[in-house]
Design an enzyme around this catalytic site. Sequence first.
Site, PDB file in Angstrom:
ATOM      1  N   CYS A   1      -4.839  -2.052  -0.411  1.00  0.00           N
ATOM      2  CA  CYS A   1      -4.388  -3.449  -0.336  1.00  0.00           C
ATOM      3  C   CYS A   1      -5.327  -4.244   0.569  1.00  0.00           C
ATOM      4  O   CYS A   1      -5.487  -3.922   1.750  1.00  0.00           O
ATOM      5  CB  CYS A   1      -2.942  -3.458   0.136  1.00  0.00           C
ATOM      6  SG  CYS A   1      -2.496  -4.768   1.265  1.00  0.00           S
TER       7      CYS A   1
ATOM      8  N   CYS B   1      -4.029  -5.532   3.790  1.00  0.00           N
ATOM      9  CA  CYS B   1      -3.799  -4.484   4.814  1.00  0.00           C
ATOM     10  C   CYS B   1      -5.113  -4.151   5.527  1.00  0.00           C
ATOM     11  O   CYS B   1      -5.129  -3.887   6.734  1.00  0.00           O
ATOM     12  CB  CYS B   1      -3.263  -3.205   4.173  1.00  0.00           C
ATOM     13  SG  CYS B   1      -1.710  -3.438   3.306  1.00  0.00           S
TER      14      CYS B   1
END
Length: 520
Positions: free
Chosen positions: A42, A45
């Site tokens: 991600c 992230c």
Amino acid sequence: LGGAARLYTEEDPLVILSSGSLRTTVSNSSSAWLVQFFSSWCGHCIQYSGTWKALAGDVQEWQEAISVGVLDCAQEENFDVCKEFSIKFYPTFKYFRAHSLPTDRGTTYKGADREIQSVRQLMVNILQNHTRMDRPQHCPPLEPYSSAELLPLLGQRSDNFTAIIVEEPDSYVGREVILDLLQYSGVQVRRALSSDLPLLDALKISTFPSIYLLQPNGTHTHLHSDKKLRFFFSSLLKALPGVQRRSQAASSSSSVGQVENAAVTVCVYRSKVYLADLDSALHYLLRVEMATHTTLEGEELQVFKDFVTMVAKLYPGGAWVVKLMETLSDWLLSLPLQRIPYQAVLDLVDNKMRISGVYLGAELHWVGCQGSRAGLRGYPCSLWTLFHVLTVRHEATPTALDNTGSAPVLQVMRRYIRTFFGCEVCGRHFEQTAADSLDSVQSREEQILWLWRTHNRVNNRLAGSLSDDPLFPKSPWPSTSLCSSCHEEKNGVHVWNHDNVLHFLQRHYGNANLSPRYSL
Ligand code: FAD
């Protein structure tokens, strides 16, 4: 490497959790937990990992009350546990109260604000959300005390300092300082509110936040802080005599403010740099550390030659040490040999030079690097000091290494540490940091700052460890008392003012601050 290994490593001040360890770690724990479930694929992230690491570093000292963890849901072994904890989006932040049940799946933090200050305040709120009965074992009360509880303490003798932080009701500073001091003995921190008029009256406090100190001998005083910020308050309290980390207090028998061992024999100013330490660093390096290498050849010989040349050109100390290093350097550079026995170097250092009256002191003599007991500080402390002095000196005399064919000073230091430094693990850590970031260093000023930053990373890692001298605890350096203008706060988070740090380092490690007192 798995995703977690890439985004977060064991070096980070947080706990990397997995399917095997999540439940056993967070359930029935004596501390609360804040866990970020992320996915290494991600993008957000990945971007956010820097903030999360900075947060974890910022609250590292709170971990006995609340700990920070991460779990990578993109790792196959974690698929099931992420499903079980209902992680649908990344990142998801969940917190677990202390002493939670194994069936507890945590509470999700849904706030949109994920900046450090907000998450840190969330952590304080999580702690305050416990009852008296289930509060984390090591977490002191975070609620404000009243004048009725505090005023009777005035004038009383005690074994400890008591600090009272008086602040506005919505301020988090008091609670954050209480948590910053969690691992320290010798001081108790209480908070009180600016609305408590009898207290303000008695202590004569009119600005907030303010910090008031009750001393063990029963006297009390307003504690002056250059800036009314969390970092300054915490640093002031940690620097009080007799205040030390509990782990160190347990391993040391010293009482408040006393030097525990007669080994500390001289009066040392922390604001000074002592030539005796630099001379002793060279003494140990040449006569002990290098002497374990019976012959030098190839890369080792080159590293040694470069190191000696660098010291010869930049050493700020006594003329005879410079002369010795110059002679050694000239001798090494003129040698036609590809391989030399180290004994030849020792002969030169010990005997031949003595004939001409140029020699290195025969004894080790630590002054600024003196430990409070044998085995602490000494050589590694003096080597850091020498390195800092040399980077500052190189900046002040930019042409000193011209035409020597020597590599940039940080590269020479890096190779010395990698090749010869006796502490192998230290060498590996240093090499890793250098491999990650040394390429980005472009100027002599950046060299000074890179070494300072790297040294602080080591300080951070070692704080509270067994090698930490209780009288010289490792902490972010320079302290607020050495350089107040080096410290600032941005969005509620401590930041360094790099310009002021650079000026401080140039002054601190510059020639004018080198003390010849206690020299060999
Ligand atoms: P030191 O950390 O040695 O610092 C010496 C002096 O430098 C301090 O007293 C202070 O005046 C000043 N100072 C402190 N911080 C800074 C800074 N950020 N910038 C400028 N000056 C500063 N030990 C390990 O256990 N693990 C390791 O991985 C490790 N790596 C090391 C790597 C190197 C290159 C070196 C030289 C040493 C390393 N050590 C390591 C040893 C450790 O860092 C300390 O030197 C040792 O524990 C002694 O600590 P000390 O309290 O005397 O202070």
